[in-house]
Design an enzyme around this catalytic site. Structure first.
Site, PDB file in Angstrom:
ATOM      1  N   GLY A  79       0.811  -0.902   0.125  1.00 40.75           N
ATOM      2  CA  GLY A  79       0.276  -0.354   0.011  1.00 40.75           C
ATOM      3  C   GLY A  79       0.629   1.076  -0.389  1.00 40.75           C
ATOM      4  O   GLY A  79       0.560   1.807   1.142  1.00 40.75           O
ATOM      5  N   GLY A 115      13.174   0.165   6.141  1.00 41.42           N
ATOM      6  CA  GLY A 115      14.487   0.245   5.211  1.00 41.42           C
ATOM      7  C   GLY A 115      14.360   1.156   4.391  1.00 41.42           C
ATOM      8  O   GLY A 115      13.259   2.067   4.891  1.00 41.42           O
ATOM      9  N   ASP A 116      15.000   1.308   3.229  1.00 43.40           N
ATOM     10  CA  ASP A 116      15.514   1.731   2.082  1.00 43.40           C
ATOM     11  C   ASP A 116      14.112   2.150   0.798  1.00 43.40           C
ATOM     12  O   ASP A 116      14.065   3.614   1.178  1.00 43.40           O
ATOM     13  CB  ASP A 116      16.498   1.356   1.411  1.00 43.40           C
ATOM     14  CG  ASP A 116      16.443   0.167   0.586  1.00 43.40           C
ATOM     15  OD1 ASP A 116      15.850  -0.244   0.940  1.00 43.40           O
ATOM     16  OD2 ASP A 116      17.035  -0.238   0.431  1.00 43.40           O
ATOM     17  N   THR A 139      15.584  -3.664   8.759  1.00 45.27           N
ATOM     18  CA  THR A 139      15.883  -5.054   7.585  1.00 45.27           C
ATOM     19  C   THR A 139      16.560  -6.088   8.631  1.00 45.27           C
ATOM     20  O   THR A 139      18.118  -5.322   8.259  1.00 45.27           O
ATOM     21  CB  THR A 139      16.271  -4.513   6.791  1.00 45.27           C
ATOM     22  OG1 THR A 139      16.156  -5.632   5.608  1.00 45.27           O
ATOM     23  CG2 THR A 139      17.295  -3.062   6.445  1.00 45.27           C
ATOM     24  N   ASP A 141      17.274  -7.628   6.402  1.00 50.33           N
ATOM     25  CA  ASP A 141      18.721  -7.564   4.966  1.00 50.33           C
ATOM     26  C   ASP A 141      20.223  -7.066   4.969  1.00 50.33           C
ATOM     27  O   ASP A 141      21.288  -6.925   4.458  1.00 50.33           O
ATOM     28  CB  ASP A 141      18.067  -7.160   3.501  1.00 50.33           C
ATOM     29  CG  ASP A 141      16.675  -8.308   3.935  1.00 50.33           C
ATOM     30  OD1 ASP A 141      16.431  -9.083   4.044  1.00 50.33           O
ATOM     31  OD2 ASP A 141      15.933  -7.493   2.680  1.00 50.33           O
ATOM     32  N   ARG A 176      24.508 -36.942   5.246  1.00 52.22           N
ATOM     33  CA  ARG A 176      24.117 -35.997   4.366  1.00 52.22           C
ATOM     34  C   ARG A 176      24.793 -34.267   3.802  1.00 52.22           C
ATOM     35  O   ARG A 176      25.261 -34.313   4.841  1.00 52.22           O
ATOM     36  CB  ARG A 176      22.898 -35.478   4.993  1.00 52.22           C
ATOM     37  CG  ARG A 176      21.313 -36.901   4.901  1.00 52.22           C
ATOM     38  CD  ARG A 176      20.633 -36.593   4.858  1.00 52.22           C
ATOM     39  NE  ARG A 176      19.619 -37.537   4.787  1.00 52.22           N
ATOM     40  CZ  ARG A 176      18.151 -37.815   5.378  1.00 52.22           C
ATOM     41  NH1 ARG A 176      17.688 -36.809   6.649  1.00 52.22           N
ATOM     42  NH2 ARG A 176      17.177 -38.688   5.869  1.00 52.22           N
ATOM     43  N   HIS A 283      10.342 -16.701   7.115  1.00 58.04           N
ATOM     44  CA  HIS A 283      10.244 -15.478   8.505  1.00 58.04           C
ATOM     45  C   HIS A 283      10.587 -16.324  10.113  1.00 58.04           C
ATOM     46  O   HIS A 283      10.322 -15.172  10.626  1.00 58.04           O
ATOM     47  CB  HIS A 283       8.739 -15.456   8.575  1.00 58.04           C
ATOM     48  CG  HIS A 283       8.392 -14.567   7.748  1.00 58.04           C
ATOM     49  ND1 HIS A 283       7.394 -15.217   6.065  1.00 58.04           N
ATOM     50  CD2 HIS A 283       8.352 -13.507   6.950  1.00 58.04           C
ATOM     51  CE1 HIS A 283       7.798 -14.659   4.907  1.00 58.04           C
ATOM     52  NE2 HIS A 283       7.690 -13.578   5.342  1.00 58.04           N
ATOM     53  N   GLN A 285      13.606 -15.746  10.809  1.00 53.30           N
ATOM     54  CA  GLN A 285      15.055 -15.632  11.093  1.00 53.30           C
ATOM     55  C   GLN A 285      14.325 -14.534  11.021  1.00 53.30           C
ATOM     56  O   GLN A 285      15.384 -12.841  12.039  1.00 53.30           O
ATOM     57  CB  GLN A 285      15.593 -14.921   9.650  1.00 53.30           C
ATOM     58  CG  GLN A 285      15.798 -16.302   9.079  1.00 53.30           C
ATOM     59  CD  GLN A 285      16.207 -16.097   7.826  1.00 53.30           C
ATOM     60  OE1 GLN A 285      17.689 -15.744   7.486  1.00 53.30           O
ATOM     61  NE2 GLN A 285      14.946 -16.586   7.037  1.00 53.30           N
TER      62      GLN A 285
HETATM   63  O1  F6P Z   1      13.416  -7.552   3.544  1.00 50.02           O
HETATM   64  C1  F6P Z   1      12.779  -8.074   5.209  1.00 50.02           C
HETATM   65  C2  F6P Z   1      12.807  -9.372   4.149  1.00 50.02           C
HETATM   66  O2  F6P Z   1      12.481 -10.109   5.022  1.00 50.02           O
HETATM   67  C3  F6P Z   1      13.679  -9.847   2.995  1.00 50.02           C
HETATM   68  O3  F6P Z   1      14.575 -10.882   3.162  1.00 50.02           O
HETATM   69  C4  F6P Z   1      12.475 -11.449   2.421  1.00 50.02           C
HETATM   70  O4  F6P Z   1      12.689 -11.499   1.233  1.00 50.02           O
HETATM   71  C5  F6P Z   1      11.016 -10.797   2.227  1.00 50.02           C
HETATM   72  O5  F6P Z   1      11.360  -9.416   3.638  1.00 50.02           O
HETATM   73  C6  F6P Z   1       9.713 -11.000   2.149  1.00 50.02           C
HETATM   74  O6  F6P Z   1       8.605 -10.290   3.057  1.00 50.02           O
HETATM   75  P1  F6P Z   1       7.363 -10.546   3.432  1.00 50.02           P
HETATM   76  O7  F6P Z   1       7.267 -10.501   4.364  1.00 50.02           O
HETATM   77  O8  F6P Z   1       6.488  -9.627   2.630  1.00 50.02           O
HETATM   78  O9  F6P Z   1       7.011 -11.941   2.383  1.00 50.02           O
END
Ligand code: F6P
Length: 361
Positions: A79, A115-116, A139, A141, A176, A283, A285
């Site tokens: 949005g 973020g940016d 972020t 990232d 593995r 997610h 992470q």
């Molecule tokens: O920019 C942060 C991030 O977690 C990225 O690493 C990942 O690609 C993206 O957001 C996932 O976004 P969404 O939560 O919209 O699936």
């Protein structure tokens, strides 16, 4: 005299540490005798009727809030108010509604945690509406320029490192190759950092093109050395051997990363015959309790953002440099996108440890 009133909002994807930043800003503002209005769901809260916001006070934000992942204010990465998708399928510029929302609430300055992408939108909005803004970088990232760290990165790396720790016993028990796909978009920081810390044998990042001969050679070397397993980390934006991104278009029209881990896992099986399994961390992470480091930089950022407002310094982003919180122009931070520098000491460290980055001769 009326108290000075500032706003705070979180924008874009959530991550661990956002609540620590909100808490710190509220504590600092309270000491200065100011009120803090938390806008709900990024700028979306100002598109609601009635406007959606919370008046934030220190008593609402005890230390437990700092331990929590996510954001107590909610957020959105959909949005764009300059091109807002309306329920009837049309696209509308809704920026004036947001600007009016800030004015209705009597907010004198706003702290945007983003973020940016979020900063680019918030900055344009601030300029259009004469809104005084400061930014706090977040972020997982870690790709925002002009800062060594963004809120959320450290926790994401900790989670990915722990995932490798947990995959290693299964890898060893079953002989593995375990492939771990991590997030990070176009920047391979999470993969590179967690890969080194978690003892990966191969790390694939978007900044370094790979070939299967190099990966097969590394896995063969591992086996010749007497080890029966290998750990491979793949960043989500790594491309297939044909140069295609591994993305899926969902029914909402959005392209999302996912699948390169399985692709690479299958390529490894074909090239080496090794039994291979793939874990997509996703997610996970973003959501865990923040590490001490994310709590720390978030707290320092929250305090400094309020101090910037007190000093009448706007259009600035707080940043972490040389163990200090500093501030930089938001424009410069957006412009200096920070992918992995292939000549950096971390890339050198990985190579010196014998980790394959997929491009060795
Ligand atoms: O920019 C942060 C991030 O977690 C990225 O690493 C990942 O690609 C993206 O957001 C996932 O976004 P969404 O939560 O919209 O699936």
């Amino acid at each position: 005299m009326a108290k000075k009133r500032i706003g705070i909002l979180t924008s874009g994807g959530d991550c661990a540490g956002l609540n620590a930043a909100i808490r710190a800003a509220v504590y600092r503002a309270d000491l200065l005798g100011w009120e803090v209005y938390g806008i709900i769901d990024g700028t979306a809260g100002l598109l609601c009727d009635p406007l959606e916001y919370k008046v934030l006070t220190p008593s609402m934000l005890d230390t437990n809030v700092m331990r929590m992942g996510g954001t107590i204010l909610g957020t959105t990465n959909k949005g764009n108010p300059f091109a807002y998708p309306m329920p009837d399928g049309t696209i509308k510029d809704r920026t004036q509604e947001i600007i009016d929302g800030f004015k209705t609430l009597g907010i004198e300055a706003v702290i945007g945690i983003g973020g940016d992408g979020s900063f680019a939108i918030l900055r344009k909005l601030a300029m259009q509406g004469g809104i005084r803004m400061v930014g706090i970088p977040k972020t997982i990232d870690n790709d925002i320029g002009e800062t060594e760290s963004s809120i959320g990165f450290d926790t994401a790396v900790a989670v990915a490192t722990e995932a490798l720790d947990r995959l290693q016993p299964t890898a060893a028990s079953h002989d593995r190759v375990m492939v771990l796909e991590v997030m990070g978009r176009d920047a391979g920081h999470i993969a590179l950092t967690a890969g080194i810390a978690g003892g990966a044998d191969v790390i694939l990042i978007p900044e370094i093109p790979y070939n299967m001969a190099s990966i097969s050679k590394k896995i063969a070397q591992v086996k010749e050395g007497g080890r029966n397993f290998a750990l491979v980390v793949v960043s989500e934006a790594v491309k297939t051997l044909d140069g295609e991104p591994a993305q899926m278009r969902f029914s909402d029209g959005q392209l999302r990363y996912g699948g390169i881990g399985h692709y690479v896992g299958d390529q490894i099986f074909r090239a080496t015959g090794s039994e291979t399994r793939v874990t997509v961390l996703g997610h996970v992470q973003r959501g865990s309790p923040p590490t001490y480091n994310d709590r720390l930089i978030a707290s320092a950022f929250g305090v400094r953002a309020v101090d910037l407002i007190a000093e009448n310094k706007f259009d600035r982003m707080v940043a972490w440099k040389n163990r200090e919180v500093v501030d930089v122009p938001i424009e410069a931070a957006i412009a200096a996108y920070q992918a992995v520098d292939v000549n950096s000491s971390l890339v050198h460290t990985a190579r010196a440890l014998g980790i394959s980055l997929g491009d060795e001769a």
